[in-house]
Design a protein around this motif. Structure first.
Motif, PDB file in Angstrom:
ATOM      1  N   ALA A  15      -3.686   3.390   4.360  1.00 13.32           N
ATOM      2  CA  ALA A  15      -4.368   2.991   3.138  1.00 13.32           C
ATOM      3  C   ALA A  15      -5.471   3.700   2.997  1.00 13.32           C
ATOM      4  CB  ALA A  15      -4.500   1.513   2.910  1.00 13.32           C
TER       5      ALA A  15
ATOM      6  N   SER B 166       1.042  -1.248  -0.043  1.00 15.58           N
ATOM      7  CA  SER B 166       0.062   0.046   0.008  1.00 15.58           C
ATOM      8  C   SER B 166       0.751   1.376   0.084  1.00 15.58           C
ATOM      9  CB  SER B 166      -1.068  -0.103   1.125  1.00 15.58           C
ATOM     10  OG  SER B 166      -0.251   0.210   2.380  1.00 15.58           O
ATOM     11  N   TRP B 167       1.812   1.152   0.871  1.00 14.68           N
ATOM     12  CA  TRP B 167       2.778   2.473   0.659  1.00 14.68           C
ATOM     13  C   TRP B 167       3.574   2.491  -0.622  1.00 14.68           C
ATOM     14  CZ3 TRP B 167       3.080   6.575   3.739  1.00 14.68           C
ATOM     15  CH2 TRP B 167       2.742   6.622   4.730  1.00 14.68           C
TER      16      TRP B 167
ATOM     17  N   ILE C  99       0.837   4.329  -2.587  1.00 13.95           N
ATOM     18  CA  ILE C  99       0.578   5.650  -2.273  1.00 13.95           C
ATOM     19  C   ILE C  99       1.762   6.468  -2.592  1.00 13.95           C
ATOM     20  CG2 ILE C  99       0.720   7.061  -0.014  1.00 13.95           C
ATOM     21  CD1 ILE C  99      -0.633   4.955   1.391  1.00 13.95           C
TER      22      ILE C  99
ATOM     23  N   ALA D 258      -5.042   7.310   2.462  1.00 17.12           N
ATOM     24  CA  ALA D 258      -4.594   7.817   1.096  1.00 17.12           C
ATOM     25  C   ALA D 258      -5.725   7.216   0.119  1.00 17.12           C
ATOM     26  CB  ALA D 258      -3.542   6.869   0.909  1.00 17.12           C
ATOM     27  N   TYR D 259      -6.788   6.104   0.156  1.00 18.16           N
ATOM     28  CA  TYR D 259      -7.624   5.955  -0.768  1.00 18.16           C
ATOM     29  C   TYR D 259      -8.460   7.057  -0.891  1.00 18.16           C
ATOM     30  CZ  TYR D 259     -11.944   3.617  -2.533  1.00 18.16           C
ATOM     31  OH  TYR D 259     -12.961   3.588  -3.505  1.00 18.16           O
TER      32      TYR D 259
ATOM     33  N   LEU E  50      -5.561  -0.055  -2.179  1.00 18.92           N
ATOM     34  CA  LEU E  50      -5.485   0.840  -0.970  1.00 18.92           C
ATOM     35  C   LEU E  50      -7.087   0.310  -0.437  1.00 18.92           C
ATOM     36  CD1 LEU E  50      -4.233   4.121  -2.080  1.00 18.92           C
ATOM     37  CD2 LEU E  50      -2.985   2.220  -1.032  1.00 18.92           C
TER      38      LEU E  50
END
Length: 240
Positions: free
Chosen positions: A195, A37-38, A41, A198-199, A137
């Motif tokens: 996540a 996920s990072w 991102i 960010a999503y 995410l």
């Protein structure tokens, strides 16, 4: 309980090494999900920054008073960014229709419909492209807490097993299992929270960028419509 034992209980590496194999697998899976996920991102942050920076530069060029043909020529025949690509598509259809001769209102309507379909198709493709990765995410944000909770439940079960085996509820007996259970929950939240944030942010950014494309498409169609009503004399004027 000794100080060394207490320190071991607070050490993430020690907790992982002493955890049950099932809880270890859950922790590793959550750590991989967090790293994935990072990566998404960071990639999306760079991508949106570049897209908006290039869009700002292009819109400044359009608003500078230069002709649309000059701006399209500078962008090249196959621009990467969707805004200049929309301009190239609209002007290409306009030049083709002018070469053939716009002799009737019906032909002008067909030109506008063709441009509208081409721009709508491009916007749909670009909308999908800027949303790539958001599914990752979403999955990490929604599933990680539950996966971590499963690790928590498994650790609590191990704690009850330790109580049954030792025949007492001494903290020394249950502390390792409780520690691994809570650590699994912590890793799940550590993966899910960034996540989730960010999503939501990138979903909003994607919507704004798609709206930006739709607004420019409307401006382009208005420009072509003005050229149709003004005739060939308006071909080289700035219309957006």
């Amino acid at each position: 309980m000794t100080i060394a034992a207490e320190h071991s209980m607070l050490n993430p590496v020690s907790i992982f090494m002493e955890a049950d194999i099932v809880v270890q697998a859950i922790m590793v899976g959550l750590a991989i999900a967090s790293i994935w996920s990072w990566a998404v991102i960071i990639s999306k942050a760079i991508s949106f920054s570049a897209l908006n920076r290039q869009a700002n530069a292009f819109e400044d060029a359009v608003g500078s008073g230069r002709s649309l043909e000059e701006i399209a020529a500078q962008a090249g025949p196959n621009p990467v960014h969707p805004l200049p690509r929309m301009l190239v598509i609209a002007l290409s259809d306009w030049r083709e229709a002018r070469t053939r001769g716009l002799t009737s209102e019906a032909q002008g309507g067909l030109l506008m419909a063709r441009i509208d379909r081409a721009l709508d198709s491009l916007i749909a493709r670009e909308g999908q492209r800027v949303e790539n990765g958001l599914g990752v995410l979403s999955v990490v944000a929604t599933s990680s807490p539950f996966i971590g909770l499963f690790g928590t439940v498994w650790g609590i079960m191990n704690a009850f097993g330790a109580i049954a085996g030792a025949g007492n509820t001494n903290l020394t007996t249950v502390a390792p299992a409780i520690s691994e259970a809570l650590f699994a929950t912590a890793i799940g939240l550590f993966a899910a929270i960034p996540a989730y944030i960010a999503y939501n942010k990138f979903s909003i950014d994607a919507g704004k960028f798609t709206g930006r494309l739709e607004s420019f498409a409307d401006d382009l169609q208005a420009a072509v419509a003005r050229r149709l009503s003004s005739g060939p004399a308006a071909d080289s004027r700035r219309e957006v």
